[in-house]
Motif scaffolding. Structure first.
Motif, PDB file in Angstrom:
ATOM      1  N   ARG A  45       0.816  -1.211   0.000  1.00 27.94           N
ATOM      2  CA  ARG A  45       0.000   0.000   0.000  1.00 27.94           C
ATOM      3  C   ARG A  45       0.852   1.265   0.000  1.00 27.94           C
ATOM      4  O   ARG A  45       0.572   2.197  -0.722  1.00 27.94           O
ATOM      5  N   MET A  46       1.864   1.288   0.839  1.00 29.65           N
ATOM      6  CA  MET A  46       2.660   2.506   0.928  1.00 29.65           C
ATOM      7  C   MET A  46       4.023   2.378   0.259  1.00 29.65           C
ATOM      8  O   MET A  46       4.443   3.257  -0.471  1.00 29.65           O
ATOM      9  N   LEU A  47       4.739   1.329   0.544  1.00 29.02           N
ATOM     10  CA  LEU A  47       6.095   1.180   0.020  1.00 29.02           C
ATOM     11  C   LEU A  47       6.022   0.250  -1.182  1.00 29.02           C
ATOM     12  O   LEU A  47       6.216  -0.948  -1.081  1.00 29.02           O
ATOM     13  N   CYS A  48       5.688   0.825  -2.328  1.00 30.68           N
ATOM     14  CA  CYS A  48       5.191   0.034  -3.456  1.00 30.68           C
ATOM     15  C   CYS A  48       6.271  -0.729  -4.211  1.00 30.68           C
ATOM     16  O   CYS A  48       6.026  -1.838  -4.670  1.00 30.68           O
ATOM     17  N   ASN A  49       7.461  -0.149  -4.367  1.00 29.94           N
ATOM     18  CA  ASN A  49       8.536  -0.863  -5.057  1.00 29.94           C
ATOM     19  C   ASN A  49       8.046  -1.382  -6.399  1.00 29.94           C
ATOM     20  O   ASN A  49       8.177  -2.565  -6.703  1.00 29.94           O
ATOM     21  N   TYR A  50       7.470  -0.516  -7.201  1.00 30.81           N
ATOM     22  CA  TYR A  50       6.737  -0.982  -8.372  1.00 30.81           C
ATOM     23  C   TYR A  50       7.499  -0.800  -9.676  1.00 30.81           C
ATOM     24  O   TYR A  50       7.340  -1.590 -10.592  1.00 30.81           O
ATOM     25  N   MET A  51       8.319   0.225  -9.787  1.00 26.56           N
ATOM     26  CA  MET A  51       8.924   0.505 -11.093  1.00 26.56           C
ATOM     27  C   MET A  51      10.283  -0.174 -11.220  1.00 26.56           C
ATOM     28  O   MET A  51      10.964  -0.416 -10.243  1.00 26.56           O
ATOM     29  N   ARG A  52      10.628  -0.464 -12.460  1.00 24.44           N
ATOM     30  CA  ARG A  52      11.911  -1.098 -12.760  1.00 24.44           C
ATOM     31  C   ARG A  52      12.571  -0.337 -13.893  1.00 24.44           C
ATOM     32  O   ARG A  52      11.907   0.374 -14.629  1.00 24.44           O
ATOM     33  N   PHE A  53      13.886  -0.552 -14.052  1.00 27.74           N
ATOM     34  CA  PHE A  53      14.584   0.104 -15.160  1.00 27.74           C
ATOM     35  C   PHE A  53      14.005  -0.456 -16.456  1.00 27.74           C
ATOM     36  O   PHE A  53      14.059  -1.655 -16.699  1.00 27.74           O
ATOM     37  N   GLY A  54      13.429   0.398 -17.259  1.00 28.45           N
ATOM     38  CA  GLY A  54      12.846  -0.037 -18.523  1.00 28.45           C
ATOM     39  C   GLY A  54      11.459  -0.614 -18.385  1.00 28.45           C
ATOM     40  O   GLY A  54      11.022  -1.388 -19.236  1.00 28.45           O
ATOM     41  N   GLY A  55      10.727  -0.256 -17.348  1.00 26.60           N
ATOM     42  CA  GLY A  55       9.361  -0.764 -17.258  1.00 26.60           C
ATOM     43  C   GLY A  55       8.823  -0.721 -15.844  1.00 26.60           C
ATOM     44  O   GLY A  55       9.246   0.099 -15.032  1.00 26.60           O
ATOM     45  N   VAL A  56       7.869  -1.596 -15.597  1.00 27.85           N
ATOM     46  CA  VAL A  56       7.345  -1.747 -14.248  1.00 27.85           C
ATOM     47  C   VAL A  56       7.442  -3.227 -13.885  1.00 27.85           C
ATOM     48  O   VAL A  56       7.637  -4.067 -14.755  1.00 27.85           O
ATOM     49  N   THR A  57       7.302  -3.519 -12.607  1.00 25.41           N
ATOM     50  CA  THR A  57       7.631  -4.887 -12.195  1.00 25.41           C
ATOM     51  C   THR A  57       6.631  -5.927 -12.702  1.00 25.41           C
ATOM     52  O   THR A  57       7.001  -7.018 -13.058  1.00 25.41           O
ATOM     53  N   ARG A  58       5.348  -5.595 -12.732  1.00 24.99           N
ATOM     54  CA  ARG A  58       4.391  -6.531 -13.325  1.00 24.99           C
ATOM     55  C   ARG A  58       3.202  -5.765 -13.874  1.00 24.99           C
ATOM     56  O   ARG A  58       2.973  -4.626 -13.499  1.00 24.99           O
ATOM     57  N   ASP A  59       2.483  -6.434 -14.766  1.00 21.35           N
ATOM     58  CA  ASP A  59       1.354  -5.772 -15.415  1.00 21.35           C
ATOM     59  C   ASP A  59       0.208  -5.589 -14.424  1.00 21.35           C
ATOM     60  O   ASP A  59       0.169  -6.226 -13.363  1.00 21.35           O
ATOM     61  N   LEU A  60      -0.723  -4.730 -14.798  1.00 19.00           N
ATOM     62  CA  LEU A  60      -1.889  -4.497 -13.946  1.00 19.00           C
ATOM     63  C   LEU A  60      -2.740  -5.765 -13.915  1.00 19.00           C
ATOM     64  O   LEU A  60      -2.927  -6.415 -14.941  1.00 19.00           O
TER      65      LEU A  60
END
Lengths: 494, 92
Positions: A275-290
């Motif tokens: 919820r708060m500490l999302c850790n979602y983005m990655r170099f060249g994209g995002v970690t997983r699709d919606l």
């Protein structure tokens, strides 16, 4: 970008505070962490560490107490099956080591004061005999939004001077960041401004992508913008709610705003797992699709729920008599002065200056969206509140457009990797984070760990303007002036 | 230095040299190396005449045992300047 190179022995540099007073806190920080002296600095002090701290911790030859290795990943703590005790590595053993000429018995902190002193002229306002009193607010005070301290000198109730004292939450984020590998820093940026972790992720991955020379695919760009703007909604709503707390409307308005924020956190949780500490983005994209159904839920929140909630808040707050009385004309600082003090974000836009990095130097795909930059020129707490309200509406508008345009497709350029190769070089990327200009300055030497990892934290640098904004106002006003700067101590102290 | 898009070789306009002689020591990838004693003069000039009114970021870097560095230039202080009247970053 200007650079000044200095020798290893007694590094000294003239201070640029006469040109830009906004350099004050940052030069303090460089003195504190690197031991570079600035001549002509008005008040050079150890701002994040305390005076009894030995050494300058950002220097490469400074090792912390439980130092293991220069960079992660560390080798095994069980060499040949035997556990090596971390305590055996403590170079100080006693773990207490003061710098030369430092005696804890006689030490006085740099923001020292006489609790009560006679006013030099002897009489305030020409009528009364007055004394100046120093009032210490914080570090544990609900108005400071964390562990932050203001030392204010008062005459009557009027503030004569005010010094911010910080560093209570300091963990040397940047040193730890140099030890981490590039990808390990992504979750670590969440801990800066913990109310807007998605924006922090975005700023950091943009800086590293600049160095790597890669771009994320379309769908990932849209996801990033949606997340960053939802974060802005969260952060501004939180800030508005807590400004009302500071005004004495304890938690009723805040809960109205937190209720809307919860819905967005639900969306974050579903997409990223946290919820708060999302850790979602990655170099060249995002970690997983919606996940399936996410876009529909987001549609409901953004098209049906949020616009009505903002209307409701505005109906209760914007013309509220108490808010008008307490906020109008308080904390005035002109646009010119704000620029000199390196202030960024909503405070700058509340002074008539339409400076928004999303417009002036569009990053990601912000040039595709239609949104307005607010223009309010009251330069006071009330307009800072109105700018935030306005920006919430604009952020919702951007998310609405992004939801309509988002394409199907890949979410990651190249293969996912635990270890990325970042070519040697340096890059500075800045984004318009909810609190202001968030910058990341990365120096890479081609190794798996960043050689230098610097965070330009808006909450920290905006505090340059705290004293000039408070002088001449009442002590009770300093609370809402601070509330309208909207600091998060995780980012201020790093 | 690598050849990523982040790296642009900087060329300093001659008028800088005229305004503050001797301030610019060299032009590096992405940056301008300044003589410490002329730093304030150059900054004043940049603020007043070149429009760089916004000091965004000041930070230090410790280049201990770094390739191409020795004890005479171990530390570096980096200034990121911008203009609030436009997007111009300092020559990069």
């Amino acid at each position: 970008m200007l650079k000044a190179r200095l020798p290893a022995e007694t590094p000294e540099l003239p201070s640029v505070t006469p040109v830009w007073p906004g350099a004050e806190l940052q030069e303090d920080e460089i003195w504190d962490l690197y031991g570079i002296k600035f001549d002509g600095h008005p008040f050079l002090r150890r701002i994040l560490m305390w005076d009894g701290f030995n050494g300058h911790p950002m220097r490469k030859d400074w090792k912390e107490a439980f130092f293991e290795e220069e960079g992660k990943p560390f080798s095994s703590r069980w060499p040949e099956g035997h556990h090596a005790w971390a305590e055996d590595r403590v170079p100080w053993h006693g773990n207490v080591n003061y710098p030369d000429h430092f005696d804890p018995e006689t030490w006085k902190e740099p923001v020292t004061f006489e609790a009560v002193q006679d006013e030099p002229g002897g009489n305030g306002n020409g009528r009364l005999h007055t004394q100046r009193i120093v009032v210490n607010m914080g570090p544990h005070h609900p108005s400071t939004h964390g562990v932050f301290r203001m030392v204010a000198t008062l005459e009557g109730e009027t503030i004569i001077s005010l010094k911010p004292v910080m560093g209570y939450l300091h963990r040397n984020h940047e040193k730890i960041g140099e030890r981490n590998t590039f990808i390990m820093n992504i979750p670590y940026t969440d801990r800066l401004d913990y109310l807007s972790s998605m924006s922090n992720n975005l700023g950091y991955v943009l800086a590293v992508e600049k160095l790597m020379g890669i771009k994320p695919p379309e769908r990932a760009e849209y996801i990033r913008v949606i997340m960053a703007e939802l974060t802005r909604v969260c952060s501004h709503l939180w800030s508005i709610g807590f400004l009302l707390n500071d005004l004495g409307a304890y938690f009723t308005p805040a809960l109205y705003t937190i209720r809307e924020r919860e819905l967005i956190l639900d969306l974050f949780e579903e997409a990223s797992g946290a919820r708060m500490l999302c850790n979602y983005m990655r170099f060249g994209g995002v970690t997983r699709d919606l996940p399936t159904g996410w876009l529909e839920k987001c549609n409901t929140v953004v098209f049906d729920r949020l616009p009505r909630a903002i209307d409701e808040l505005e109906r209760y707050l914007t013309n509220n008599e108490i808010i008008l009385a307490r906020c109008k004309g308080v904390g005035y600082l002109s646009a010119e002065d704000l620029v000199r003090y390196s202030v960024s974000g909503p405070m700058l836009r509340a002074s008539g200056l339409q400076y928004d990095i999303r417009k002036v130097e569009p990053y990601s795909i912000y040039d595709r969206f239609d949104f307005e930059v607010p223009k309010f020129d009251g330069c006071d707490v009330y307009d800072r509140y109105r700018v935030r309200m306005f920006e919430v509406r604009q952020a919702v508008k951007i998310v609405q457009q992004a939801l309509k345009q988002i394409p199907e497709g890949e979410i990651q350029t190249g293969k996912k990797a635990y270890q990325v190769r970042v070519p040697a070089g340096e890059a500075y990327a800045r984004i318009e984070a909810p609190k202001g200009e968030l910058g990341f300055y990365i120096v890479s030497d081609g190794k798996p760990n960043p050689y230098r990892y610097r965070v330009r934290a808006p909450s920290f640098i905006n505090l340059n303007a705290l004293e000039p904004m408070c002088i001449g106002y009442k002590i009770a006003d300093s609370v809402i002036v601070l509330g309208a700067i909207d600091i998060v101590l995780g980012e201020t102290d790093r | 230095m690598s050849n990523t898009e982040a790296t642009i070789t900087v060329e300093v306009p001659a008028r800088w040299q005229d305004a503050v002689p001797g301030a610019v020591l060299s032009e590096d990838a992405n940056s301008v190396v300044v003589a410490p004693e002329s730093l304030v003069a150059l900054c004043t000039y940049l603020r007043d005449h070149e429009g760089y009114d916004y000091l965004s970021n000041v930070t230090g870097v410790d280049y201990l045992n770094f390739k191409g560095r020795d004890a005479s230039n171990r530390f570096e202080v980096v200034y990121h300047l911008y203009s609030t009247r436009g997007a111009v970053a300092l020559l990069c």
